[in-house]
Design an enzyme around this catalytic site. Structure first.
Site, PDB file in Angstrom:
ATOM      1  N   LYS A 123      21.230 132.143 -19.682  1.00  0.00           N
ATOM      2  CA  LYS A 123      20.351 133.239 -19.061  1.00  0.00           C
ATOM      3  C   LYS A 123      20.404 132.008 -17.400  1.00  0.00           C
ATOM      4  CE  LYS A 123      18.971 136.828 -17.216  1.00  0.00           C
ATOM      5  NZ  LYS A 123      19.251 136.064 -15.726  1.00  0.00           N
ATOM      6  N   LYS A 167      12.301 127.201 -20.278  1.00  0.00           N
ATOM      7  CA  LYS A 167      11.526 127.807 -19.905  1.00  0.00           C
ATOM      8  C   LYS A 167      11.227 129.727 -20.774  1.00  0.00           C
ATOM      9  CE  LYS A 167      12.023 128.367 -15.524  1.00  0.00           C
ATOM     10  NZ  LYS A 167      12.425 127.993 -13.888  1.00  0.00           N
ATOM     11  N   LYS A 211      22.551 127.522 -15.343  1.00  0.00           N
ATOM     12  CA  LYS A 211      22.343 127.602 -14.425  1.00  0.00           C
ATOM     13  C   LYS A 211      23.405 127.445 -13.680  1.00  0.00           C
ATOM     14  CE  LYS A 211      18.598 128.107 -11.369  1.00  0.00           C
ATOM     15  NZ  LYS A 211      17.528 128.518 -11.565  1.00  0.00           N
TER      16      LYS A 211
END
Length: 417
Positions: free
Chosen positions: A71, A95, A107
């Site tokens: 993600k 995170k 990313k």
């Protein structure tokens, strides 16, 4: 100043290694978690409005997927580099782990200046980039989202492009979409709302009353501008904000709604009436109770850390504080609420959007905000407890939680084959 700029991937690895050593992770585990799992570099042509064809370079990096699908956002910027994307993917892994949602980190980015491109050029670039990375992305493998200089419209183009390849609509392949095609209520404000919840908890812990709290925010994009609004609604006084054109400062407080309107109408903050112009670097050193960097990496460095006047720092941006600055701020007794927790509201509501898309069942905005508040406050408290238990700063407390969770998943799954 340049000597203080740290390679973002080296910064991310250094932060991880500190936690890995303290956790007593094996050399093998540290080696696995310090490297991205996959890196895709794509070079692709885009036809410009004048008929010329330009080549662009883009990336998609998956850091770790042992806790679930990858993600992470997609950013468009002239400054995008492979090392920046690697760092951001690693930070996404921690995170997701620190707030306890079942995703790994990824990313993406394209080296371009979207402000110099027409709407049609941006759409053609986005669709071609989406096609190039479609070998990696999907609702069960890697779910992109908006980041710097991308927005719900860009996500809509990516979702549509991916769906065209499949032959049917796949809303769960992307988050941060418009509501009309499966987006979630509350997603646009999610990162800023998470910053607000964490700021509120940190203020309570330190006995800071909103009416006595002054706030400076670096960055006035989606996250910074909405954070300014939410923080002012809490009763705090926003005294300084900045964007790419520079900063504005008024020690008596800025009218946030007028500032937002001025920024929209004039394309930036420059020339805001009733405020003193300051540079982005000067803004960071202004007297205030709470400083919220919401722009880019490498903003708080060994050069300016000794001059920071804030009593507390909330990292709404990714990687705004270098390790050297961290040490200086720690020695000065200025707590830093780290990025991997402070700005995790966006990925948390992206998780809610993904779940809603998969179930084809959507929640009301108050339910989303309540769930977000619960997750962010619980993760904040767990970070504080871990930091106190281990007698370390809050960043290391957050990392000890996150890295331990990812290491456990990696250990349980084992090394294939």
């Amino acid at each position: 100043m340049a000597i203080d700029i740290m390679n973002p991937y080296e910064m991310a690895v250094a932060q991880f290694e500190d936690a890995g050593r303290r956790l007593g992770l094996s050399q093998a585990m540290r080696a696995i978690l310090s490297k991205p799992k996959r890196e895709l570099t794509v070079n692709f042509p885009v036809r410009m409005d004048n008929g010329d064809v330009r080549m662009f370079t883009g990336y998609r990096v998956q850091h770790n997927i042992n806790r679930g699908p990858a993600k992470g956002g997609i950013r468009y910027s002239p400054q995008v580099s492979l090392d920046e994307v690697r760092a951001l993917a690693m930070w996404m892994t921690w995170k997701c782990a620190v707030v306890g949602i079942p995703f790994g980190g990824a990313k993406g980015g394209v080296i371009c200046d979207p402000h110099q491109m027409s709407h049609a050029e941006l759409e053609r670039l986005t669709r071609r980039y989406a096609t190039e990375i479609s070998i990696l992305i999907g609702p069960d493998s890697d779910i992109p989202a908006p980041d710097m200089n991308t927005n719900p419209q860009v996500m809509a183009w990516i979702m549509d492009t991916y769906s065209m390849h499949k032959g049917y609509s796949v809303p769960a392949a992307i988050t941060g979409k418009p509501l009309a095609i499966g987006g979630s209520e509350g997603r646009l404000e999610a990162t800023a709302r998470g910053v607000q919840f964490v700021t509120r908890e940190a203020m309570r812990d330190r006995g800071m009353k909103p009416e006595e709290t002054t706030v400076v925010i670096q960055g006035f994009g989606n996250v910074g501008s909405i954070t300014a609004r939410l923080i002012s609604e809490m009763g705090c006084k926003v005294v300084g904000v900045s964007d790419i054109s520079g900063g504005v400062y008024n020690p008596a407080g800025l009218d946030v709604y007028k500032t937002l309107r001025y920024s929209r109408e004039h394309g930036g903050l420059k020339g805001l009436p009733g405020a003193e112009a300051v540079t982005n670097q000067e803004l960071l050193e202004l007297p205030c109770t709470v400083l919220i960097p919401a722009a880019l990496e490498n903003q708080l460095t060994r050069s300016n850390a000794p001059r920071i006047q804030a009593r507390m720092i909330i990292e709404a941006a990714n990687g705004p504080t270098t390790p050297e600055a961290d040490m200086i701020l720690n020695e000065r007794g200025i707590p830093v609420i780290p990025d991997i927790l402070a700005n995790a509201g966006g990925v948390t509501v992206s998780y809610f959007e993904w779940v809603q898309d998969l179930q084809r069942f959507f929640w009301a905005e108050n339910e989303i905000n309540n769930r977000l508040e619960s997750i962010m406050t619980r993760a904040y408290r767990a970070m504080c407890d871990k930091a106190e238990e281990q007698q370390v700063n809050l960043r290391l407390g957050a990392y000890l939680l996150a890295v331990a969770r990812v290491a456990e998943a990696t250990e349980i799954r084992g090394v294939y084959p």
